[in-house]
Design a protein around this motif. Structure first.
Motif, mmCIF file in Angstrom:
data_model
loop_
_atom_site.group_PDB
_atom_site.id
_atom_site.type_symbol
_atom_site.label_atom_id
_atom_site.label_comp_id
_atom_site.label_asym_id
_atom_site.label_seq_id
_atom_site.Cartn_x
_atom_site.Cartn_y
_atom_site.Cartn_z
ATOM 1 N N LEU A 143 0.860 -1.185 0.000
ATOM 2 C CA LEU A 143 0.000 0.000 0.000
ATOM 3 C C LEU A 143 0.893 1.230 0.000
ATOM 4 C CD1 LEU A 143 -2.696 1.516 0.336
ATOM 5 C CD2 LEU A 143 -2.471 1.145 2.810
ATOM 6 N N CYS A 144 0.678 2.123 -0.958
ATOM 7 C CA CYS A 144 1.546 3.286 -1.051
ATOM 8 C C CYS A 144 0.835 4.444 -1.729
ATOM 9 C CB CYS A 144 2.826 2.946 -1.811
ATOM 10 S SG CYS A 144 2.559 2.553 -3.558
ATOM 11 N N GLY A 145 1.475 5.608 -1.676
ATOM 12 C CA GLY A 145 1.000 6.760 -2.407
ATOM 13 C C GLY A 145 1.670 6.823 -3.765
ATOM 14 N N ALA A 146 1.191 7.725 -4.603
ATOM 15 C CA ALA A 146 1.746 7.842 -5.951
ATOM 16 C C ALA A 146 3.223 8.204 -5.928
ATOM 17 C CB ALA A 146 0.958 8.884 -6.747
ATOM 18 N N ASP A 147 3.647 8.944 -4.898
ATOM 19 C CA ASP A 147 5.051 9.353 -4.823
ATOM 20 C C ASP A 147 5.975 8.156 -4.683
ATOM 21 O OD1 ASP A 147 3.908 8.900 -2.328
ATOM 22 O OD2 ASP A 147 5.351 10.173 -1.281
ATOM 23 N N VAL A 148 5.535 7.131 -3.964
ATOM 24 C CA VAL A 148 6.361 5.926 -3.804
ATOM 25 C C VAL A 148 6.476 5.184 -5.127
ATOM 26 C CG1 VAL A 148 6.523 3.672 -2.677
ATOM 27 C CG2 VAL A 148 5.802 5.679 -1.363
ATOM 28 N N LEU A 149 5.357 5.064 -5.834
ATOM 29 C CA LEU A 149 5.394 4.376 -7.122
ATOM 30 C C LEU A 149 6.301 5.127 -8.101
ATOM 31 C CD1 LEU A 149 3.969 1.786 -8.100
ATOM 32 C CD2 LEU A 149 2.327 3.249 -9.280
ATOM 33 N N GLU A 150 6.230 6.449 -8.102
ATOM 34 C CA GLU A 150 7.073 7.247 -8.990
ATOM 35 C C GLU A 150 8.549 7.163 -8.612
ATOM 36 O OE1 GLU A 150 5.327 11.078 -8.680
ATOM 37 O OE2 GLU A 150 3.777 10.694 -10.201
ATOM 38 N N SER A 151 8.817 6.974 -7.315
ATOM 39 C CA SER A 151 10.211 6.893 -6.874
ATOM 40 C C SER A 151 10.915 5.645 -7.385
ATOM 41 C CB SER A 151 10.285 6.918 -5.342
ATOM 42 O OG SER A 151 9.843 5.685 -4.783
ATOM 43 N N MET A 152 10.140 4.682 -7.873
ATOM 44 C CA MET A 152 10.743 3.455 -8.381
ATOM 45 C C MET A 152 11.555 3.685 -9.645
ATOM 46 S SD MET A 152 7.728 0.627 -7.650
ATOM 47 C CE MET A 152 7.246 0.246 -5.943
ATOM 48 N N SER A 153 11.406 4.872 -10.234
ATOM 49 C CA SER A 153 12.193 5.189 -11.431
ATOM 50 C C SER A 153 13.467 5.953 -11.097
ATOM 51 C CB SER A 153 11.348 6.024 -12.408
ATOM 52 O OG SER A 153 11.058 7.297 -11.849
ATOM 53 N N VAL A 154 13.669 6.317 -9.825
ATOM 54 C CA VAL A 154 14.873 7.050 -9.419
ATOM 55 C C VAL A 154 16.067 6.096 -9.454
ATOM 56 C CG1 VAL A 154 15.995 8.347 -7.563
ATOM 57 C CG2 VAL A 154 13.534 8.624 -7.982
ATOM 58 N N PRO A 155 17.112 6.433 -10.206
ATOM 59 C CA PRO A 155 18.275 5.539 -10.312
ATOM 60 C C PRO A 155 18.888 5.211 -8.949
ATOM 61 C CG PRO A 155 18.389 7.276 -11.960
ATOM 62 C CD PRO A 155 17.253 7.640 -11.042
ATOM 63 N N ASN A 156 19.125 3.927 -8.729
ATOM 64 C CA ASN A 156 19.792 3.405 -7.528
ATOM 65 C C ASN A 156 18.975 3.529 -6.237
ATOM 66 O OD1 ASN A 156 22.213 2.563 -8.838
ATOM 67 N ND2 ASN A 156 22.868 4.709 -8.906
ATOM 68 N N LEU A 157 17.749 4.058 -6.316
ATOM 69 C CA LEU A 157 16.902 4.063 -5.126
ATOM 70 C C LEU A 157 16.206 2.715 -4.974
ATOM 71 C CD1 LEU A 157 15.829 5.660 -2.728
ATOM 72 C CD2 LEU A 157 13.971 6.508 -4.200
ATOM 73 N N TRP A 158 15.829 2.134 -6.113
ATOM 74 C CA TRP A 158 15.238 0.803 -6.141
ATOM 75 C C TRP A 158 16.012 -0.049 -7.143
ATOM 76 C CZ3 TRP A 158 10.549 -0.407 -3.458
ATOM 77 C CH2 TRP A 158 9.902 0.688 -2.871
ATOM 78 N N LYS A 159 16.103 -1.337 -6.869
ATOM 79 C CA LYS A 159 16.653 -2.269 -7.837
ATOM 80 C C LYS A 159 15.529 -2.727 -8.767
ATOM 81 C CE LYS A 159 20.187 -4.256 -4.768
ATOM 82 N NZ LYS A 159 20.641 -5.503 -4.096
ATOM 83 N N ASP A 160 15.853 -2.844 -10.050
ATOM 84 C CA ASP A 160 14.836 -3.281 -11.014
ATOM 85 C C ASP A 160 14.257 -4.639 -10.646
ATOM 86 O OD1 ASP A 160 15.105 -0.962 -12.459
ATOM 87 O OD2 ASP A 160 16.388 -1.829 -14.030
ATOM 88 N N GLU A 161 15.114 -5.540 -10.174
ATOM 89 C CA GLU A 161 14.626 -6.877 -9.826
ATOM 90 C C GLU A 161 13.690 -6.841 -8.617
ATOM 91 O OE1 GLU A 161 19.068 -6.789 -8.523
ATOM 92 O OE2 GLU A 161 17.793 -5.937 -10.097
ATOM 93 N N ASP A 162 13.940 -5.882 -7.703
ATOM 94 C CA ASP A 162 13.052 -5.729 -6.552
ATOM 95 C C ASP A 162 11.697 -5.184 -6.982
ATOM 96 O OD1 ASP A 162 15.141 -6.614 -5.061
ATOM 97 O OD2 ASP A 162 15.518 -4.734 -4.000
ATOM 98 N N VAL A 163 11.720 -4.182 -7.863
ATOM 99 C CA VAL A 163 10.475 -3.608 -8.371
ATOM 100 C C VAL A 163 9.673 -4.677 -9.106
ATOM 101 C CG1 VAL A 163 9.468 -1.931 -9.973
ATOM 102 C CG2 VAL A 163 11.429 -1.287 -8.558
ATOM 103 N N LEU A 164 10.356 -5.480 -9.907
ATOM 104 C CA LEU A 164 9.688 -6.536 -10.658
ATOM 105 C C LEU A 164 9.012 -7.532 -9.723
ATOM 106 C CD1 LEU A 164 9.051 -7.975 -13.300
ATOM 107 C CD2 LEU A 164 11.279 -9.097 -13.157
ATOM 108 N N GLU A 165 9.718 -7.933 -8.663
ATOM 109 C CA GLU A 165 9.138 -8.907 -7.733
ATOM 110 C C GLU A 165 7.958 -8.307 -6.976
ATOM 111 O OE1 GLU A 165 10.384 -11.732 -3.907
ATOM 112 O OE2 GLU A 165 11.935 -10.755 -5.119
ATOM 113 N N ILE A 166 8.081 -7.050 -6.542
ATOM 114 C CA ILE A 166 6.996 -6.394 -5.803
ATOM 115 C C ILE A 166 5.737 -6.323 -6.664
ATOM 116 C CG2 ILE A 166 6.215 -4.188 -4.854
ATOM 117 C CD1 ILE A 166 9.104 -3.735 -3.896
ATOM 118 N N ILE A 167 5.903 -5.909 -7.921
ATOM 119 C CA ILE A 167 4.749 -5.723 -8.792
ATOM 120 C C ILE A 167 4.169 -7.049 -9.265
ATOM 121 C CG2 ILE A 167 3.901 -4.662 -10.920
ATOM 122 C CD1 ILE A 167 4.717 -2.669 -8.793
ATOM 123 N N SER A 168 5.032 -7.966 -9.696
ATOM 124 C CA SER A 168 4.544 -9.205 -10.308
ATOM 125 C C SER A 168 4.124 -10.255 -9.285
ATOM 126 C CB SER A 168 5.624 -9.790 -11.223
ATOM 127 O OG SER A 168 6.800 -10.138 -10.483
#
Length: 324
Positions: free
Chosen positions: A199-224
């Motif tokens: 559960l998050c706000g739009a700002d958290v979802l948008e932060s997933m595109s910030v370089p080195n703040l999130w790992k792509d593989e982590d984002v993929l696992e969270i979403i999928s």
């Protein structure tokens, strides 16, 4: 002669009707009480009912909660309403998981204070709870690891006996009358494990595109694997952001977007600024949390400078693992 034939035919008809009547009586008795002869007609019906049951969901909100605000609690209500309105989900619990001190965010108050305020803020809700696992870790824990932890915890709880779970939680055991005197085939102790959703706000979802703040593989696992329920404020074009992200677009069906039609611009940053300036934040922060803030004299110019000049732990860790 013909009288004899008529009589014989009459008795044959009576006999056949009698046998048919007895068969119908036995059939009705069998249907109403199948256990009497060791059989059960109802498994297919129950299997059909299970297929139409809603998926149980646990909403997990991570973040600083520095301090917790009424908007944080409002997110849970909005998300639960949205999922229930789909007719596909049943929200059984909400979890607030404050980040640990090792996150190194500027102005981040000690976890002990943030945890205490969150617990006070949720004391009057019967379905949202606060979990201390994440903020009790000595190192910063990635969001995906927090989600794995809680999913594994739910799986372990579902494998336990009802008596053990009830004893640990302090709840009275509920007896399912529909399962009385029914073979194990129809009433298993195994329970379908609820699904963790971020559960998050739009700002958290948008932060997933910030370089080195999130790992792509982590984002993929969270979403999928888990899925996201994102609360979007008016004027926030979160759909466009999803469209521009290959990962999010590929798994867009696992992202629930919830519109907040009642404008609410409350944020922890603005709350801290008001407190530093001696301004009232009543009705923006839960009363119990505000009393705690006032009692301990939290949030001032000195506390806002904590971790100043330090890089967020995700940047340090991800930049080190991805030097390019």
């Amino acid at each position: 002669m013909w009288v004899t034939d008529i009589t014989a035919s009459y008795f044959r008809i009576v006999k056949s009707h009698y046998l048919l009547l007895m068969f119908l009586i036995l059939l009705l008795d069998f249907i109403s009480n199948p256990e009497a002869i060791g059989l059960n007609l109802w498994p297919p019906v129950r299997a059909m009912e299970k297929r139409t049951e809603r998926t149980e969901v646990v909403l997990l909100a991570t973040g600083s909660f520095n301090p917790v605000t009424v908007m944080h609690l409002r997110l849970f209500e909005l998300a639960r309403d949205h999922l229930h309105e789909t007719g596909k989900y049943k929200v059984v619990k909400g979890i607030i998981s404050p980040v640990g001190d090792a996150y190194k965010k500027k102005g981040l108050l000690e976890a002990s204070h943030r945890l205490a305020m969150a617990e006070l803020a949720t004391k009057n809700t019967d379905w949202v709870e606060v979990d201390a696992w994440e903020c009790s870790q000595t190192e910063w824990v990635e969001t995906v690891r927090v989600m794995r932890h809680h999913q594994q915890k739910l799986e372990a709880e579902c494998q336990e006996s009802p008596e053990k779970v009830a004893h640990r939680k302090g709840h009275k055991r509920k007896r399912d009358r529909s399962c009385q005197d029914v073979p194990d085939l129809n009433c298993s102790n195994r329970k379908v494990v609820p699904q963790i959703r971020l559960l998050c706000g739009a700002d958290v979802l948008e932060s997933m595109s910030v370089p080195n703040l999130w790992k792509d593989e982590d984002v993929l696992e969270i979403i999928s694997r888990f899925g996201v329920v994102c609360i979007s404020r008016l004027g926030n074009d979160i759909r466009k952001f999803i469209y521009e992200s290959d990962i999010l677009w590929k798994h867009k069906n696992n992202i629930h977007l919830v519109e907040e039609w009642i404008s609410n611009d409350i944020s922890s940053t603005k709350i801290r600024r008001a407190l530093r300036r001696g301004q009232s934040v009543r009705y923006l922060v839960p009363d119990a949390a505000l009393e705690y803030i006032e009692k301990h004299e939290l949030y001032n110019e000195q506390s806002e400078e904590k971790n100043a000049g330090l890089s967020l732990e995700p940047f340090k860790r991800n930049c080190f693992s991805n030097p390019s």
